[in-house]
Write a protein that holds these residues in place. Structure first.
Motif, PDB file in Angstrom:
ATOM      1  N   ALA A  59       0.829  -1.207   0.000  1.00 46.09           N
ATOM      2  CA  ALA A  59       0.000   0.000   0.000  1.00 46.09           C
ATOM      3  C   ALA A  59       0.864   1.258   0.000  1.00 46.09           C
ATOM      4  CB  ALA A  59      -0.945  -0.005   1.200  1.00 46.09           C
ATOM      5  N   ALA A  62       2.394   1.579  -3.456  1.00 43.04           N
ATOM      6  CA  ALA A  62       1.386   2.023  -4.417  1.00 43.04           C
ATOM      7  C   ALA A  62       1.061   3.498  -4.219  1.00 43.04           C
ATOM      8  CB  ALA A  62       0.115   1.184  -4.279  1.00 43.04           C
ATOM      9  N   PHE A  63       0.990   3.939  -2.964  1.00 43.71           N
ATOM     10  CA  PHE A  63       0.700   5.348  -2.686  1.00 43.71           C
ATOM     11  C   PHE A  63       1.764   6.251  -3.297  1.00 43.71           C
ATOM     12  CE2 PHE A  63       0.548   9.208  -0.141  1.00 43.71           C
ATOM     13  CZ  PHE A  63      -0.817   9.451  -0.073  1.00 43.71           C
ATOM     14  N   VAL A  66       1.828   5.253  -7.716  1.00 47.58           N
ATOM     15  CA  VAL A  66       0.680   5.426  -8.627  1.00 47.58           C
ATOM     16  C   VAL A  66       0.689   6.781  -9.326  1.00 47.58           C
ATOM     17  CG1 VAL A  66      -1.843   5.689  -8.681  1.00 47.58           C
ATOM     18  CG2 VAL A  66      -0.812   3.670  -7.661  1.00 47.58           C
ATOM     19  N   LEU A  86      -6.314   8.522  -4.209  1.00 49.11           N
ATOM     20  CA  LEU A  86      -4.994   7.883  -4.182  1.00 49.11           C
ATOM     21  C   LEU A  86      -4.880   6.923  -3.004  1.00 49.11           C
ATOM     22  CD1 LEU A  86      -2.116   7.545  -5.223  1.00 49.11           C
ATOM     23  CD2 LEU A  86      -1.490   9.572  -3.884  1.00 49.11           C
ATOM     24  N   ALA A  90      -4.350   2.858  -3.222  1.00 45.85           N
ATOM     25  CA  ALA A  90      -3.242   2.222  -2.513  1.00 45.85           C
ATOM     26  C   ALA A  90      -3.761   1.177  -1.532  1.00 45.85           C
ATOM     27  CB  ALA A  90      -2.416   3.276  -1.784  1.00 45.85           C
ATOM     28  N   GLY A  94      -2.931  -2.816  -1.557  1.00 43.70           N
ATOM     29  CA  GLY A  94      -2.456  -3.498  -0.357  1.00 43.70           C
ATOM     30  C   GLY A  94      -3.370  -4.642   0.055  1.00 43.70           C
TER      31      GLY A  94
END
Length: 127
Positions: A59, A62-63, A66, A86, A90, A94
């Motif tokens: 997560a 990805a945060f 992205v 966002l 994320a 996760g």
């Protein structure tokens, strides 16, 4: 009512090209969970803690990643809605990572507890 149909049509058009990969991923996830649930002695509690750690790392990654994957940056997120979307994306990444990791980590934790490998064979020396 028109807005609802428009939103559903947009979601359908976005999801249509992804239908086959999503179906393959769902079948793989179901098979993984089925395998883990059938295996006796899986360490579900110990595996859950590790799966939460995996989910948190994914997560966070990805945060941070992205926005660059969408040719944007964190500096361009100017509104609260941007940050919430966002964070939701994320969290979704996760959660998916955690769903894949939990049965594998539970099997690993249970195998260590029993002193056997994932397939029921004796554990290698030094374990």
């Amino acid at each position: 009512m028109y807005e609802i149909w428009l939103a559903l049509n947009i979601v359908l058009e976005i999801a249509r090209p992804l239908a086959v990969p999503l179906l393959v991923a769902a079948v793989a996830l179901a098979a993984l969970w089925g395998w883990a649930l059938r295996a006796g002695g899986a360490g579900w509690r110990r595996g859950f803690a590790s799966a939460l750690a995996v989910a948190a790392v994914v997560a966070l990654a990805a945060f941070l990643l992205v926005p660059s994957l969408t040719k944007s940056s964190l500096a361009e997120l100017g509104y609260a809605v941007d940050w919430l979307v966002l964070a939701a994306m994320a969290a979704g990444a996760g959660a998916v990572a955690g769903l894949y990791a939990w049965p594998l980590l539970a099997l690993r934790a249970g195998a260590g507890k029993r002193g056997r490998g994932l397939r029921g064979s004796p554990a290698p020396a030094g374990r």
